[in-house]
Design an enzyme around this catalytic site. Structure first.
Site: not given
Ligand SMILES: [Zn+2]
Length: 136
Positions: A58, A60, A93, A96
């Site tokens: 991701c 992040e 998510c 994360c």
């Molecule tokens: Zn994520």
């Protein structure tokens, strides 16, 4: 849940994340579809996009890795963006949320509230009853 109002620097963070996404958006195979920006306690800002793949990361994760690679250790605020989401902001998510909790549980995360308004909440608030790694 404690909610924090957005500041001018938070809106700048969103703009920086969107700019990063727009500069790197991959409209051929859609590998880079989310942007992110992180504000460090010292005022430095880092940006990144997600990297897709079998075990993609991701935005992040990528952005946190970029900041840490630059020597940063204390983080203030993070945001992930996509231009087709409400207010251009995507909530992190579950994976994360766990990463943010482990690195900096008090980092503020920009999200949309239940009324569609942008707010900030801490990573700790986004992950109640979190798994806490035991260091042996
Ligand atoms: Zn994520």
């Amino acid at each position: 849940m404690e909610k924090y109002e957005l500041t001018d620097i938070d809106r700048k963070l969103i703009a920086i994340a969107l700019e990063c996404l727009n500069q790197n958006f991959d409209d051929h195979v859609y590998n880079h579809t989310v942007g992110c920006a992180i504000l460090c306690k010292n005022g430095n800002i880092y940006k990144g996009v997600n990297c897709d793949g079998i075990h993609g990361s991701c935005a992040e994760f990528i952005t946190m890795g970029i900041a840490i690679s630059a020597g940063e250790r204390e983080f203030d605020t993070i945001v992930a963006v996509h231009d087709k989401h409400l207010n251009n902001v995507i909530p992190p998510c579950g994976n994360c949320r766990q990463m943010l909790y482990e690195y900096c549980p008090d980092i503020k995360v920009i999200v949309n509230d239940e009324n569609g308004n942008l707010i900030k909440v801490t990573a700790r608030e986004l992950l109640p009853f979190a798994y806490i790694p035991v260091i042996c």
